[in-house]
Enzyme design. Structure first.
Site, mmCIF file in Angstrom:
data_model
loop_
_atom_site.group_PDB
_atom_site.id
_atom_site.type_symbol
_atom_site.label_atom_id
_atom_site.label_comp_id
_atom_site.label_asym_id
_atom_site.label_seq_id
_atom_site.Cartn_x
_atom_site.Cartn_y
_atom_site.Cartn_z
ATOM 1 N N LYS A 257 10.981 3.074 -2.498
ATOM 2 C CA LYS A 257 9.856 4.453 -2.996
ATOM 3 C C LYS A 257 10.905 5.426 -3.404
ATOM 4 O O LYS A 257 12.259 5.638 -2.270
ATOM 5 C CB LYS A 257 8.971 5.146 -2.111
ATOM 6 C CG LYS A 257 7.553 3.880 -1.951
ATOM 7 C CD LYS A 257 6.467 4.056 -1.415
ATOM 8 C CE LYS A 257 5.547 3.213 -1.024
ATOM 9 N NZ LYS A 257 4.237 3.942 -0.035
ATOM 10 N N TYR B 1 -1.115 0.646 -7.943
ATOM 11 C CA TYR B 1 -2.336 1.131 -6.889
ATOM 12 C C TYR B 1 -4.276 1.452 -7.563
ATOM 13 O O TYR B 1 -4.660 1.648 -6.792
ATOM 14 C CB TYR B 1 -2.457 2.462 -6.144
ATOM 15 C CG TYR B 1 -0.711 2.302 -5.355
ATOM 16 C CD1 TYR B 1 -1.065 1.674 -4.303
ATOM 17 C CD2 TYR B 1 -0.088 2.582 -6.028
ATOM 18 C CE1 TYR B 1 0.135 2.099 -3.183
ATOM 19 C CE2 TYR B 1 1.885 2.773 -5.181
ATOM 20 C CZ TYR B 1 1.798 2.776 -4.035
ATOM 21 O OH TYR B 1 2.914 1.954 -3.203
ATOM 22 N N ASN C 292 6.107 7.389 3.217
ATOM 23 C CA ASN C 292 6.597 6.239 3.583
ATOM 24 C C ASN C 292 7.153 4.929 3.205
ATOM 25 O O ASN C 292 7.695 3.983 4.329
ATOM 26 C CB ASN C 292 5.298 5.342 4.476
ATOM 27 C CG ASN C 292 4.226 4.707 3.756
ATOM 28 O OD1 ASN C 292 5.282 4.813 2.278
ATOM 29 N ND2 ASN C 292 3.011 4.001 3.640
ATOM 30 N N HIS D 212 7.514 -0.391 0.660
ATOM 31 C CA HIS D 212 6.153 -0.776 -0.291
ATOM 32 C C HIS D 212 6.409 -2.165 -0.093
ATOM 33 O O HIS D 212 7.501 -2.600 -0.003
ATOM 34 C CB HIS D 212 5.617 -0.983 -1.582
ATOM 35 C CG HIS D 212 4.161 -1.014 -2.536
ATOM 36 N ND1 HIS D 212 3.223 -1.257 -1.527
ATOM 37 C CD2 HIS D 212 4.394 -2.284 -2.701
ATOM 38 C CE1 HIS D 212 2.431 -2.362 -1.976
ATOM 39 N NE2 HIS D 212 3.170 -3.208 -3.119
ATOM 40 N N GLU E 188 1.490 -8.342 -8.235
ATOM 41 C CA GLU E 188 2.765 -6.474 -8.181
ATOM 42 C C GLU E 188 3.854 -6.998 -8.539
ATOM 43 O O GLU E 188 4.563 -6.342 -9.762
ATOM 44 C CB GLU E 188 2.685 -6.027 -6.992
ATOM 45 C CG GLU E 188 1.443 -5.401 -6.610
ATOM 46 C CD GLU E 188 1.175 -5.334 -4.526
ATOM 47 O OE1 GLU E 188 2.506 -5.423 -4.254
ATOM 48 O OE2 GLU E 188 0.224 -4.838 -4.569
HETATM 49 P P1 DAT Z 1 0.243 0.120 2.071
HETATM 50 O O1 DAT Z 1 1.325 0.820 1.612
HETATM 51 O O2 DAT Z 1 0.410 -0.600 3.946
HETATM 52 O O3 DAT Z 1 0.171 -1.566 1.772
HETATM 53 P P2 DAT Z 1 -2.656 1.026 1.322
HETATM 54 O O4 DAT Z 1 -2.591 0.211 0.451
HETATM 55 O O5 DAT Z 1 -3.265 1.303 2.410
HETATM 56 O O6 DAT Z 1 -0.875 0.791 2.503
HETATM 57 O O7 DAT Z 1 -2.167 1.771 0.696
HETATM 58 C C1 DAT Z 1 -0.643 2.536 -0.621
HETATM 59 C C2 DAT Z 1 -0.506 3.962 -0.228
HETATM 60 O O8 DAT Z 1 -1.514 4.451 -0.336
HETATM 61 C C3 DAT Z 1 0.296 4.120 1.583
HETATM 62 O O9 DAT Z 1 1.387 3.626 1.320
HETATM 63 C C4 DAT Z 1 0.565 5.509 1.389
HETATM 64 C C5 DAT Z 1 -0.720 5.266 1.333
HETATM 65 N N1 DAT Z 1 -2.189 5.652 1.617
HETATM 66 C C6 DAT Z 1 -3.010 4.614 2.001
HETATM 67 N N2 DAT Z 1 -3.528 5.795 2.903
HETATM 68 C C7 DAT Z 1 -3.391 6.828 3.103
HETATM 69 C C8 DAT Z 1 -4.193 8.369 3.485
HETATM 70 N N3 DAT Z 1 -5.093 7.935 4.396
HETATM 71 N N4 DAT Z 1 -3.735 9.054 3.197
HETATM 72 C C9 DAT Z 1 -2.538 9.575 2.061
HETATM 73 N N5 DAT Z 1 -1.990 8.561 1.721
HETATM 74 C C10 DAT Z 1 -2.291 7.261 2.051
HETATM 75 MG MG MG Z 2 -1.279 -1.799 -0.311
#
Ligand code: DAT
Ligand code: MG
Length: 149
Positions: A9, A49, A112, A115, A126
């Site tokens: 990222k 997303y 974070n 991805h 994706e």
């Molecule tokens: P991952 O990236 O581990 O697959 P995810 O698909 O649940 O996680 O979410 C996608 C991204 O969105 C994640 O990397 C960071 C952001 N995100 C997820 N939950 C969040 C939250 N509660 N607050 C802020 N950003 C969040």
């Molecule tokens: Mg995810």
């Protein structure tokens, strides 16, 4: 062989972590089948997303992911999806174990650094969002015979 989609990222690119992150995937034995440096447009962010577009954090997520260059990766290996998720660590860096990318290099969920697709189906979707079929190479990866029985 299983394929997954991973992304380094914008924060990780700006912080000069590209080599370190790719090193971790490679040392596990994952093969790089596709890779490019690119900008994520708003349209790509919404496709990638799609499951999160109505969540309260989506505007911040969209601003973050479109804020600078990313490195998009197709990684291949036995159980590539699960392996990359394990190497990346928990979504929230506060919960991510030391030794994972997020545990070692990130502090907040909104920054974070990486991805990884969450299933084989998400991976196929994706990969098709970020790569054309010609950009994903199929070749004889010589270390496979030393990695897999
Ligand atoms: P991952 O990236 O581990 O697959 P995810 O698909 O649940 O996680 O979410 C996608 C991204 O969105 C994640 O990397 C960071 C952001 N995100 C997820 N939950 C969040 C939250 N509660 N607050 C802020 N950003 C969040
Ligand atoms: Mg995810």
């Amino acid at each position: 062989m299983e394929k997954t989609f991973a992304m380094i990222k914008p924060d990780a690119v700006q912080r000069g972590l590209v080599g370190e992150i790719i090193r971790r995937y490679e040392q596990k034995g994952l093969r790089i089948a596709g890779m490019k440096v690119m900008m994520v447009t708003e349209e790509l962010a919404m496709k990638h997303y799609a499951e999160h577009v109505n969540k309260p954090f989506f505007p911040g997520l969209k601003d973050y992911i479109t804020s600078g260059p990313v490195v998009a990766l197709v990684l291949e290996g036995k159980n590539a999806v699960a392996e990359v998720r394990k190497i990346n660590g928990s979504t929230n860096p506060l919960d991510a174990a030391c030794g994972t990318i997020r545990g070692d290099f990130a502090q907040e969920v909104g920054r974070n650094v990486v991805h990884g697709s969450d299933s084989v189906e998400s991976a196929a979707n994706e990969i098709s969002i970020y790569f054309t079929p010609e950009e994903v190479l199929d070749f004889d990866f010589l270390p496979n015979k030393w990695l897999y029985e």
